[in-house]
Design an enzyme around this catalytic site. Structure first.
Site, PDB file in Angstrom:
ATOM      1  N   ASP A  24      -0.682  45.620  -5.377  1.00 47.92           N
ATOM      2  CA  ASP A  24      -0.307  46.096  -4.042  1.00 47.92           C
ATOM      3  C   ASP A  24       1.054  45.483  -3.729  1.00 47.92           C
ATOM      4  OD1 ASP A  24      -0.396  47.253  -1.500  1.00 47.92           O
ATOM      5  OD2 ASP A  24      -1.548  45.609  -0.632  1.00 47.92           O
ATOM      6  N   SER A  25       1.652  45.945  -2.657  1.00 57.50           N
ATOM      7  CA  SER A  25       2.930  45.377  -2.239  1.00 57.50           C
ATOM      8  C   SER A  25       2.765  43.974  -1.678  1.00 57.50           C
ATOM      9  CB  SER A  25       3.597  46.274  -1.184  1.00 57.50           C
ATOM     10  OG  SER A  25       2.753  46.412  -0.058  1.00 57.50           O
ATOM     11  N   TYR A  56       6.182  48.151   1.224  1.00 56.96           N
ATOM     12  CA  TYR A  56       6.580  49.384   0.549  1.00 56.96           C
ATOM     13  C   TYR A  56       6.655  50.544   1.537  1.00 56.96           C
ATOM     14  CZ  TYR A  56       5.727  47.566  -4.233  1.00 56.96           C
ATOM     15  OH  TYR A  56       5.769  46.873  -5.412  1.00 56.96           O
ATOM     16  N   GLY A  57       5.878  50.461   2.618  1.00 61.48           N
ATOM     17  CA  GLY A  57       5.704  51.607   3.510  1.00 61.48           C
ATOM     18  C   GLY A  57       6.950  52.096   4.199  1.00 61.48           C
ATOM     19  N   CYS A  87      -2.630  50.296  -3.173  1.00 58.61           N
ATOM     20  CA  CYS A  87      -1.602  50.466  -2.145  1.00 58.61           C
ATOM     21  C   CYS A  87      -1.515  51.953  -1.852  1.00 58.61           C
ATOM     22  CB  CYS A  87      -0.260  49.940  -2.661  1.00 58.61           C
ATOM     23  SG  CYS A  87       1.153  50.292  -1.588  1.00 58.61           S
ATOM     24  N   ASN A  88      -1.781  52.336  -0.617  1.00 56.00           N
ATOM     25  CA  ASN A  88      -1.745  53.748  -0.265  1.00 56.00           C
ATOM     26  C   ASN A  88      -0.365  54.349  -0.466  1.00 56.00           C
ATOM     27  OD1 ASN A  88      -4.405  54.792   1.285  1.00 56.00           O
ATOM     28  ND2 ASN A  88      -4.163  52.590   1.597  1.00 56.00           N
ATOM     29  N   THR A  89       0.674  53.588  -0.112  1.00 56.13           N
ATOM     30  CA  THR A  89       2.033  54.103  -0.249  1.00 56.13           C
ATOM     31  C   THR A  89       2.392  54.335  -1.717  1.00 56.13           C
ATOM     32  OG1 THR A  89       2.708  52.952   1.765  1.00 56.13           O
ATOM     33  CG2 THR A  89       4.448  53.657   0.271  1.00 56.13           C
ATOM     34  N   GLU A 167      -2.439  40.790   9.250  1.00 54.72           N
ATOM     35  CA  GLU A 167      -1.907  39.626   8.550  1.00 54.72           C
ATOM     36  C   GLU A 167      -1.920  38.380   9.430  1.00 54.72           C
ATOM     37  OE1 GLU A 167       1.622  39.961   6.308  1.00 54.72           O
ATOM     38  OE2 GLU A 167       0.762  41.497   4.982  1.00 54.72           O
ATOM     39  N   CYS A 199      -4.497  52.549   4.962  1.00 54.84           N
ATOM     40  CA  CYS A 199      -3.701  51.386   4.561  1.00 54.84           C
ATOM     41  C   CYS A 199      -4.692  50.287   4.240  1.00 54.84           C
ATOM     42  CB  CYS A 199      -2.759  50.959   5.692  1.00 54.84           C
ATOM     43  SG  CYS A 199      -1.896  49.386   5.369  1.00 54.84           S
ATOM     44  N   THR A 200      -4.450  49.545   3.183  1.00 50.60           N
ATOM     45  CA  THR A 200      -5.431  48.557   2.746  1.00 50.60           C
ATOM     46  C   THR A 200      -5.544  47.365   3.697  1.00 50.60           C
ATOM     47  OG1 THR A 200      -3.735  47.615   1.275  1.00 50.60           O
ATOM     48  CG2 THR A 200      -5.340  49.151   0.307  1.00 50.60           C
ATOM     49  N   HIS A 201      -4.615  47.228   4.650  1.00 51.26           N
ATOM     50  CA  HIS A 201      -4.751  46.200   5.681  1.00 51.26           C
ATOM     51  C   HIS A 201      -5.802  46.574   6.722  1.00 51.26           C
ATOM     52  CE1 HIS A 201      -0.919  44.749   4.122  1.00 51.26           C
ATOM     53  NE2 HIS A 201      -0.976  43.705   4.930  1.00 51.26           N
TER      54      HIS A 201
END
Length: 282
Positions: A24-25, A56-57, A87-89, A167, A199-201
């Site tokens: 992931d980013s 990355y987004g 990472c979705n992006t 975060e 989004c993975t967050h």
């Protein structure tokens, strides 16, 4: 470390011991890693967070593709049996390129499993995708859902501030509820059947989003659905570890081991220290 790739001279047992690579980013992909560990506790795992170049987004597609290709190559050099683009992006931009470059290594993204789960929950339904700017701009979930269900209605909304909330650990309380409420009010989808956490967050904000959303709305978490896709791929290829011992976990980052450990611990659901994270160059 030289790449250890499966070939005719490698036994299945030796190949099956190779780790699953996840990148992931940053730390968001640890929600996907956690879901994979929960579903496949015996598998060895290696995670790479490209923390030097996040997010990355907000980057251009050309930059995202370059970063994703470099991160994937780093994990392939570790010797892996399957790659997860957590990472979705990066899944939206670079999945096809990665599959082409890394073939025959299996590559699984997070967009397709999430789209499939949403369609399964509400065929012909109205779906709201909460994601980053790049994922929304590329209409990744819209295309994936409509490919499976042409009658579905899909709206996508960029929610960059939710990344910071996750975060910083501000995933509950009135501030988080107010920001989520503002995003849902602004979205072009007032009464969705599903809300896809694109989004993975965002899985860290599941409870808050569910509180603010209308009753009856189903939240779709791409982390758990991606873990199911990984499990299916390994079983289909007869590539699962044949042991009951818990798998190992290595964590790599391109910058900031201390912050990675502090923030990443919330995503992984366990305490981490900087010593648990190896800083690498791509």
């Amino acid at each position: 470390m030289a790449a250890l790739r499966h070939n005719q001279g490698m036994t299945n047992q030796r190949h099956n011991e190779l780790p699953i690579g996840v990148f992931d980013s940053g730390v968001g992909g640890l929600t996907v890693l956690k879901a994979i560990r929960d579903a496949l506790p015996c598998e060895n795992l290696v995670y790479l967070g490209d923390t030097a170049r996040l997010p990355y987004g907000t980057k251009s597609p050309a930059s995202i593709e370059r970063y994703a290709t470099q991160a994937a190559a780093k994990l392939q050099d570790q010797g892996i049996k399957l790659l997860v683009v957590a990472c979705n992006t990066a899944s939206a931009v670079a999945l096809g390129v990665l599959r082409s470059h890394l073939a025959p290594l299996p590559v699984i993204g997070v967009v397709e499993p999430g789209a499939a789960a949403a369609v399964a929950v509400r065929p012909g339904g109205r779906h709201l995708v909460l994601a980053t700017e790049a994922t929304v701009r590329l209409a990744a979930y819209r295309d994936a859902i409509r490919a499976r269900d042409p009658g579905a209605r899909v709206s996508e909304h960029a929610c960059e501030m939710l990344v910071a909330l996750a975060e910083e650990g501000w995933d509950g309380g009135e501030i988080a509820r107010s920001i989520v409420r503002r995003y849902l009010d602004e979205a072009d989808c007032r009464e969705p059947d599903t809300i896809i956490l694109g989004c993975t967050h965002f899985p860290l904000l599941t409870n808050t989003i569910q509180e603010v959303a209308a009753s009856g709305v189903v939240l779709v978490d791409s982390a758990s659905t991606t873990a199911e896709a990984v499990q299916h791929a390994l079983r289909s290829d007869d590539a699962c570890r044949t042991t009951t011992a818990r798998g190992t976990l290595r964590m790599l980052a391109t910058d900031g081991a201390t912050r990675f450990a502090r923030v990443g611990g919330r995503f992984l659901g366990q305490a981490l220290s900087a010593a648990d994270v190896e800083v690498v160059d791509l």
